[in-house]
Design an enzyme around this catalytic site. Structure first.
Site, PDB file in Angstrom:
ATOM      1  N   TRP A 166       4.112   5.522 -11.668  1.00  0.00           N
ATOM      2  CA  TRP A 166       5.325   4.732 -11.913  1.00  0.00           C
ATOM      3  C   TRP A 166       5.148   3.837 -13.142  1.00  0.00           C
ATOM      4  CZ3 TRP A 166      10.120   4.879 -11.871  1.00  0.00           C
ATOM      5  CH2 TRP A 166      10.982   3.828 -11.625  1.00  0.00           C
ATOM      6  N   LYS A 194       9.608  -0.460   3.550  1.00  0.00           N
ATOM      7  CA  LYS A 194      10.001   0.949   3.736  1.00  0.00           C
ATOM      8  C   LYS A 194       8.785   1.873   3.689  1.00  0.00           C
ATOM      9  CE  LYS A 194       9.427   2.312  -0.654  1.00  0.00           C
ATOM     10  NZ  LYS A 194       8.579   3.418  -1.121  1.00  0.00           N
ATOM     11  N   ASN A 220       4.170   8.509   0.456  1.00  0.00           N
ATOM     12  CA  ASN A 220       3.749   7.995   1.767  1.00  0.00           C
ATOM     13  C   ASN A 220       4.210   8.932   2.887  1.00  0.00           C
ATOM     14  OD1 ASN A 220       2.429   5.122   1.668  1.00  0.00           O
ATOM     15  ND2 ASN A 220       3.980   5.149   0.053  1.00  0.00           N
TER      16      ASN A 220
HETATM   17  N1  LIG Z   1       5.010   6.556  -8.049  1.00  0.00           N
HETATM   18  C1  LIG Z   1       6.282   6.315  -7.682  1.00  0.00           C
HETATM   19  O1  LIG Z   1       7.104   7.238  -7.552  1.00  0.00           O
HETATM   20  C2  LIG Z   1       6.716   4.893  -7.467  1.00  0.00           C
HETATM   21  C3  LIG Z   1       8.085   4.614  -7.533  1.00  0.00           C
HETATM   22  C4  LIG Z   1       8.518   3.311  -7.349  1.00  0.00           C
HETATM   23  C5  LIG Z   1       7.586   2.315  -7.110  1.00  0.00           C
HETATM   24  N2  LIG Z   1       6.271   2.605  -7.050  1.00  0.00           N
HETATM   25  C6  LIG Z   1       5.341   1.488  -6.861  1.00  0.00           C
HETATM   26  O2  LIG Z   1       4.750   1.218  -8.128  1.00  0.00           O
HETATM   27  C7  LIG Z   1       3.477   0.605  -7.947  1.00  0.00           C
HETATM   28  C8  LIG Z   1       2.481   1.297  -8.848  1.00  0.00           C
HETATM   29  O3  LIG Z   1       2.281   2.613  -8.386  1.00  0.00           O
HETATM   30  P1  LIG Z   1       1.966   3.861  -9.317  1.00  0.00           P
HETATM   31  O4  LIG Z   1       2.674   5.021  -8.679  1.00  0.00           O
HETATM   32  O5  LIG Z   1       2.272   3.576 -10.734  1.00  0.00           O
HETATM   33  O6  LIG Z   1       0.373   3.979  -9.163  1.00  0.00           O
HETATM   34  P2  LIG Z   1      -0.503   5.273  -8.794  1.00  0.00           P
HETATM   35  O7  LIG Z   1      -0.720   5.284  -7.326  1.00  0.00           O
HETATM   36  O8  LIG Z   1       0.114   6.487  -9.406  1.00  0.00           O
HETATM   37  O9  LIG Z   1      -1.837   5.048  -9.587  1.00  0.00           O
HETATM   38  C9  LIG Z   1      -2.873   4.189  -9.222  1.00  0.00           C
HETATM   39  C10 LIG Z   1      -3.156   3.286 -10.399  1.00  0.00           C
HETATM   40  O10 LIG Z   1      -4.103   2.291 -10.023  1.00  0.00           O
HETATM   41  C11 LIG Z   1      -5.029   2.153 -11.101  1.00  0.00           C
HETATM   42  N3  LIG Z   1      -6.255   1.560 -10.604  1.00  0.00           N
HETATM   43  C12 LIG Z   1      -7.265   2.134  -9.893  1.00  0.00           C
HETATM   44  N4  LIG Z   1      -8.231   1.236  -9.614  1.00  0.00           N
HETATM   45  C13 LIG Z   1      -7.814   0.061 -10.165  1.00  0.00           C
HETATM   46  C14 LIG Z   1      -8.357  -1.239 -10.212  1.00  0.00           C
HETATM   47  N5  LIG Z   1      -9.528  -1.525  -9.617  1.00  0.00           N
HETATM   48  N6  LIG Z   1      -7.650  -2.205 -10.842  1.00  0.00           N
HETATM   49  C15 LIG Z   1      -6.471  -1.949 -11.414  1.00  0.00           C
HETATM   50  N7  LIG Z   1      -5.883  -0.729 -11.409  1.00  0.00           N
HETATM   51  C16 LIG Z   1      -6.560   0.262 -10.781  1.00  0.00           C
HETATM   52  C17 LIG Z   1      -5.186   3.545 -11.623  1.00  0.00           C
HETATM   53  O11 LIG Z   1      -5.732   3.520 -12.923  1.00  0.00           O
HETATM   54  C18 LIG Z   1      -3.737   4.007 -11.619  1.00  0.00           C
HETATM   55  O12 LIG Z   1      -3.080   3.576 -12.786  1.00  0.00           O
HETATM   56  C19 LIG Z   1       3.165   0.704  -6.441  1.00  0.00           C
HETATM   57  O13 LIG Z   1       3.425  -0.545  -5.833  1.00  0.00           O
HETATM   58  C20 LIG Z   1       4.165   1.735  -5.942  1.00  0.00           C
HETATM   59  O14 LIG Z   1       4.550   1.518  -4.593  1.00  0.00           O
HETATM   60  C21 LIG Z   1       5.802   3.876  -7.242  1.00  0.00           C
HETATM   61  O1  LIG Z   2       5.693   7.864  -3.514  1.00  0.00           O
HETATM   62  P1  LIG Z   2       5.736   6.591  -2.726  1.00  0.00           P
HETATM   63  O2  LIG Z   2       5.685   6.828  -1.247  1.00  0.00           O
HETATM   64  O3  LIG Z   2       4.781   5.549  -3.207  1.00  0.00           O
HETATM   65  O4  LIG Z   2       7.223   5.996  -2.977  1.00  0.00           O
HETATM   66  C1  LIG Z   2       7.759   6.027  -4.236  1.00  0.00           C
HETATM   67  C2  LIG Z   2       8.974   5.130  -4.319  1.00  0.00           C
HETATM   68  O5  LIG Z   2       8.712   3.863  -3.806  1.00  0.00           O
HETATM   69  C3  LIG Z   2      10.201   5.728  -3.697  1.00  0.00           C
HETATM   70  O6  LIG Z   2      11.320   4.932  -4.032  1.00  0.00           O
END
Ligand SMILES: NC(=O)c1ccc[n+]([C@@H]2O[C@H](COP(=O)([O-])OP(=O)(O)OC[C@H]3O[C@@H](n4cnc5c(N)ncnc54)[C@H](O)[C@@H]3O)[C@@H](O)[C@H]2O)c1
Ligand SMILES: O=P(O)(O)OC[C@H](O)CO
Length: 407
Positions: free
Chosen positions: A22, A266, A332
């Site tokens: 993200w 959620k 999730n």
């Molecule tokens: N992926 C989605 O579709 C999505 C959508 C909306 C919101 N989110 C939210 O966005 C947030 C970020 O999720 P994401 O999907 O970008 O991450 P991700 O799960 O894809 O990736 C994990 C990240 O954590 C980093 N990481 C690992 N160890 C670390 C450390 N010790 N310190 C700092 N960083 C470290 C990794 O380099 C990587 O960038 C989360 O809260 C998630 O719920 C995700």
């Molecule tokens: O892939 P998840 O379960 O971390 O969810 C991604 C987003 O939060 C969905 O809106």
């Protein structure tokens, strides 16, 4: 009376703190917008990358040039304009600049977008405290909460208080890979422009001075430094221009609590839906769980943040839409279903199947339950409690319907 400006107009510099699935997607869309609004934003967008070595996959068009040698992820991103590990096959605009130094990435930025798994935010804030502009403002895209002893805190409030800045929240029904592929969706941004940043009609900052109301509606202890007059006003309009894309429709609201907590809670419900489906039940069972999950979410918001939460927020993208998408197509849900199907723990699936990505539902469940237990109110949240039991191996998925029995 208007105050004559003695310095030249300035532009907002933007940093995305985080570069996962993200984080990289948001850096892409924000960098497209900084290119489109060169009067408001500096074009280059810094993206802090938690540095690691990666090998470019053999099916990547960059593999021939890069070979099999492990290379630093930041070098790969800046050379090939692709995050081959966390957002493969998506070209990034060249003005996304990957930076392995957290302190350097946030230097001189007036807009900080926090986008990393919530378990890492404490350490990140510790490292950048004192190294950011005193008038920087934040947007947290993180879905989670922080729990200390018997206190539950929104991530954006934690960031704001730790860094001495104001921080809003972005959350919605947003699957990163879909948005990276420019498939249309909506999102919600909650931001209460602090009084000291509100420009009066004569161009001066609002008169209310240094403090603002936090998410509980109380006067914050944080003394804010106003965003200087030389910058475009950091209000809803500028944030809209930074995030809204033809494929990413932004709705601006003020309910930071509803947006943040719906996004965090959620993930607990998404785990429950994955368990349900892994067990062999289908959509009708999942909708029962979603309904109950939304009731517990609203109850949680009203019990612990009654002053500020607005029920209408649950009809925004950050509310019901995110609940539905998370319980039917997000990580999730997908991986908790896989855990039940394979008869292994969720932690094991995270370790073996996610290539470094994180399931926020696991830690959020533990944190929320530890808070509810400290308050002695865990029995008022039977679904959240059951999810914790399933993750810990003390409750069986087959018993979920018992929670729905009317006495
Ligand atoms: N992926 C989605 O579709 C999505 C959508 C909306 C919101 N989110 C939210 O966005 C947030 C970020 O999720 P994401 O999907 O970008 O991450 P991700 O799960 O894809 O990736 C994990 C990240 O954590 C980093 N990481 C690992 N160890 C670390 C450390 N010790 N310190 C700092 N960083 C470290 C990794 O380099 C990587 O960038 C989360 O809260 C998630 O719920 C995700
Ligand atoms: O892939 P998840 O379960 O971390 O969810 C991604 C987003 O939060 C969905 O809106």
């Amino acid at each position: 009376m208007a105050r004559p400006s003695d310095s030249a107009p300035r532009k907002h510099k933007v940093t995305v703190v985080g570069s996962g699935n993200w984080g990289t997607t948001v850096a892409k869309l924000v960098a497209e917008n900084t290119q489109e609004h060169p009067d408001i934003f500096e074009e280059d967008v810094q993206m802090w990358v938690y540095e690691e070595n990666v090998t470019i996959p053999s099916d990547s068009p960059h593999h021939a040039a890069a070979g099999d040698q492990p290379r630093k992820l930041t070098e790969v991103i800046n050379t090939y304009h692709e995050n081959v590990k966390y957002l493969p096959k998506i070209p990034l605009p060249p003005n996304v600049v990957a930076n392995p130094s957290l302190v350097d990435a946030v230097k001189d930025s007036s807009i900080l977008i926090f986008n990393l798994p919530h378990e890492f935010i404490g350490n990140v804030c510790k490292q950048i405290k004192g190294h950011i502009l005193p008038y920087a403002r934040g947007i947290s895209c993180i879905k989670g909460v922080t729990v200390t002893e018997d206190k539950v805190e929104l991530i954006c409030d934690y960031i704001g208080e730790t860094l001495g800045i104001y921080c809003g929240a972005l959350s919605g029904a947003n699957i990163a890979n879909e948005i990276a592929n420019e498939l249309w969706c909506e999102t919600t941004i909650a931001y209460n422009t602090p009084p000291c940043d509100q420009r009066g009609k004569d161009g001066e900052n609002g008169a209310n001075g240094d403090h603002y109301r936090d998410s509980r509606g109380q006067i914050s202890k944080t003394q804010l430094t106003p965003v200087p007059q030389e910058y475009p006003p950091l209000e809803h309009d500028v944030l809209y221009k930074l995030f809204n894309r033809p494929y990413f429709t932004v709705s601006m609201v003020s309910d930071v609590v509803g947006v943040s907590l719906a996004g965090a809670l959620k993930n607990i419900v998404a785990l429950a839906c994955g368990f349900i489906e892994g067990h062999g039940w289908n959509m009708t069972a999942k909708t029962a769980v979603m309904r109950r999950g939304m009731l517990e979410t609203i109850q949680f918001c009203q019990e612990f943040f009654p002053e500020t939460v607005k029920e209408m927020t649950f009809w925004e993208s950050a509310g019901w839409s995110d609940m539905i998408v998370s319980c039917t197509s997000a990580r999730n849900w997908r991986y908790s279903k896989m855990a039940v199907e394979r008869g292994v723990s969720l932690q094991e699936i995270e370790r073996t199947e996610l290539n470094g990505q994180k399931l926020q539902g696991i830690s959020t469940t533990k944190e929320v339950m530890s808070f509810l237990k400290a308050r002695g109110v865990q029995d008022k949240y039977p679904l959240f409690k059951a999810v914790e039991g399933i993750v810990d191996g003390t409750f069986e998925v087959k018993d979920i319907p018992v929670l729905f029995r009317h006495q």
